[in-house]
Design a protein around this motif. Structure first.
Motif, short mmCIF file in Angstrom:
data_model
loop_
_atom_site.label_atom_id
_atom_site.label_comp_id
_atom_site.label_asym_id
_atom_site.label_seq_id
_atom_site.Cartn_x
_atom_site.Cartn_y
_atom_site.Cartn_z
N UNK A 85 69.95 31.57 57.09
CA UNK A 85 69.41 32.88 57.48
C UNK A 85 68.74 32.81 58.85
N UNK A 86 68.04 31.72 59.11
CA UNK A 86 67.38 31.55 60.41
C UNK A 86 68.42 31.47 61.52
N UNK A 87 69.48 30.72 61.30
CA UNK A 87 70.54 30.63 62.30
C UNK A 87 71.15 31.99 62.59
N UNK A 88 71.45 32.73 61.54
CA UNK A 88 72.05 34.06 61.72
C UNK A 88 71.11 34.97 62.49
N UNK A 89 69.84 34.98 62.14
CA UNK A 89 68.90 35.88 62.82
C UNK A 89 68.64 35.47 64.26
#
Length: 75
Positions: free
Chosen positions: A59-63
Motif C-alpha cells: 500500500x505504501x508503494x502504491x501511494x
C-alpha cells in the motif's frame, strides 16, 4: 485472490492476485484495481508483486509511486 499477509498490521490492502504482466489489488475500503505492464509499467508491477508476496509495503508503494496510474478498476 490471495490474502495479503499485512505484516505491519496497518495496510489498506486485503488481497492480491499476481500474473504474467499484471497485479490486481483488493483494497479494504475501495475495491479491486488492476495494474499492468502497460500502465503503470513493468518496473512498478514487478515492485508491487515483490511487496505483495513479502506481505509488507504494498500500500505504501502504491501511494508513493503509482497513485491513480492503474490500468482499470474492477469493482
Amino acid at each position: 485472490m490471495k490474502p495479503y499477509r499485512n505484516l505491519s498490521g496497518k495496510s489498506g490492502v486485503a488481497a492480491y492476485e499476481c500474473g504474467d504482466g499484471f497485479i490486481r489489488v483488493r483494497f479494504i475500503h475501495d475495491g479491486i484495481y488492476e495494474y499492468t505492464h502497460a500502465r503503470p509499467g513493468r518496473v512498478h508491477v514487478a515492485n508491487m508483486q515483490q511487496r505483495a508476496e513479502a506481505g509488507r509495503g504494498l500500500a505504501t508503494y502504491i501511494s508513493r509511486f503509482v497513485r491513480e496510474n492503474y490500468a482499470r478498476k474492477l469493482d
